[in-house]
Design a protein around this motif. Sequence first.
Motif, PDB file in Angstrom:
ATOM      1  N   THR A 165      -5.117   9.087   3.798  1.00  0.00           N
ATOM      2  CA  THR A 165      -3.796   7.991   3.368  1.00  0.00           C
ATOM      3  C   THR A 165      -2.954   8.155   4.578  1.00  0.00           C
ATOM      4  O   THR A 165      -2.663   9.101   4.933  1.00  0.00           O
ATOM      5  N   ALA A 210       0.353   8.138   3.662  1.00  0.00           N
ATOM      6  CA  ALA A 210       1.192   8.615   2.670  1.00  0.00           C
ATOM      7  C   ALA A 210       2.592   8.939   3.354  1.00  0.00           C
ATOM      8  O   ALA A 210       2.369   9.476   4.494  1.00  0.00           O
ATOM      9  N   PRO A 264       0.737  -1.122  -0.164  1.00  0.00           N
ATOM     10  CA  PRO A 264       0.079   0.011  -0.077  1.00  0.00           C
ATOM     11  C   PRO A 264       0.819   1.365   0.139  1.00  0.00           C
ATOM     12  O   PRO A 264       0.493   2.180  -0.729  1.00  0.00           O
ATOM     13  N   GLU A 265       1.949   1.297   0.750  1.00  0.00           N
ATOM     14  CA  GLU A 265       2.930   2.646   0.830  1.00  0.00           C
ATOM     15  C   GLU A 265       3.183   2.684  -0.605  1.00  0.00           C
ATOM     16  O   GLU A 265       3.426   3.947  -1.113  1.00  0.00           O
ATOM     17  N   ARG A 316       1.141   6.900  -6.791  1.00  0.00           N
ATOM     18  CA  ARG A 316       0.077   7.702  -6.896  1.00  0.00           C
ATOM     19  C   ARG A 316       0.619   9.279  -6.923  1.00  0.00           C
ATOM     20  O   ARG A 316       0.125  10.236  -7.684  1.00  0.00           O
ATOM     21  N   GLN A 317       1.306   9.697  -5.859  1.00  0.00           N
ATOM     22  CA  GLN A 317       1.657  10.891  -5.612  1.00  0.00           C
ATOM     23  C   GLN A 317       2.885  11.440  -6.654  1.00  0.00           C
ATOM     24  O   GLN A 317       2.632  12.361  -7.368  1.00  0.00           O
ATOM     25  N   GLU A 357       0.750   4.293  -2.892  1.00  0.00           N
ATOM     26  CA  GLU A 357       0.563   5.495  -2.737  1.00  0.00           C
ATOM     27  C   GLU A 357       1.761   6.425  -3.071  1.00  0.00           C
ATOM     28  O   GLU A 357       1.608   7.568  -3.494  1.00  0.00           O
ATOM     29  N   ARG A 358       3.007   6.012  -3.026  1.00  0.00           N
ATOM     30  CA  ARG A 358       3.981   6.807  -3.549  1.00  0.00           C
ATOM     31  C   ARG A 358       3.871   7.037  -5.244  1.00  0.00           C
ATOM     32  O   ARG A 358       4.255   7.993  -5.590  1.00  0.00           O
ATOM     33  N   ALA A 373      -1.621  14.203  -1.304  1.00  0.00           N
ATOM     34  CA  ALA A 373      -2.310  13.130  -0.668  1.00  0.00           C
ATOM     35  C   ALA A 373      -3.825  13.283   0.077  1.00  0.00           C
ATOM     36  O   ALA A 373      -3.551  14.326   0.894  1.00  0.00           O
TER      37      ALA A 373
END
Length: 316
Positions: free
Chosen positions: A176, A178, A145-146, A152-153, A149-150, A172
């Motif tokens: 989340t 993040a 998941p981490e 996505r950013q 998210e990285r 974010a």
Amino acid sequence: MGWAIALQGGAGDIPLSLPPDRKQPREAALRHCLQIGVSALKANKPPLDVVELVVRELENNQNFNAGRGSVLTSNGTVEMEACIMDGNTKKCGAVSGLSTVVNPISLARLVMEKTPHIYLAFDAAEAFAREQGVETVDANHFITPENVERLRQAKEANRVQLDYTQPITGTAPKETSAPKGDSQIGTVGCVAVDNMGNLATATSTGGFVNKMVGRIGDTPIIGAGTYANSLCAVSATGKGESIIKATVARDVAALMEYKGLSLKEAAAYVIQHCVAKGNAGLVAVSAEGEVTMPFNTTGMFRACATEDGYSEIGIW
């Protein structure tokens, strides 16, 4: 002369405000892996075995950008790479584009020992892994998941993230988790020398967040991110493209070989003068048992120990 070991967990723009929940697990992992390496050297295991053992342990820790913690490509997939090299013989093995292999560093060693080649990549490397019976898992095992998210950013900011790039603020959602100040976790590596002067190095990575599919960095390129000969063993970390252009690891050895510099002098020169500031760090040991860990970034997760009792674990 005596044994020495050093390991790294990535260099980059590591903020001094790195929160305890991000800092402490990595420091604990470095301490744990250092002790594993020290115990192996004290048990007279060959340096090649030692560096593989330590890097496997780092690959299994999702706090670092290798193995389990590997960051994601622009397609949301994992493409891991690794390299291992023996100093005395200059035998080496490298792999790239792995998506199912639990411990890329061990596959790199099998390339070195079981094939007439040095470097295998992508589908051929995966097929070789299956042929050799190494541990593999579904590719989704590596997609944490981490790291989702990285990615996505990074996509929102339209950039490729380097090791420990400062966080992208304001992108974010608040709910989340993040990682703040921690947009990418770092490459791992280990170098070791025994008290007979035998040297070895190993490096492993997941690359850059949002990297193009098929991109290959410095880690598996002999002389760039990874190199060992009879004088020293080097494992580099940072911006792969910069490290490749500067042939960082080989230049440390070359300055010792051709200019007569000490390990610390050679490594300091390469990091200070051959790579742009903010781009690289390395860990290295010499045949005489010297150790050095220079970097020109804000910080580098690192640890070392020598037979005479010196040890260090540091970030900044």
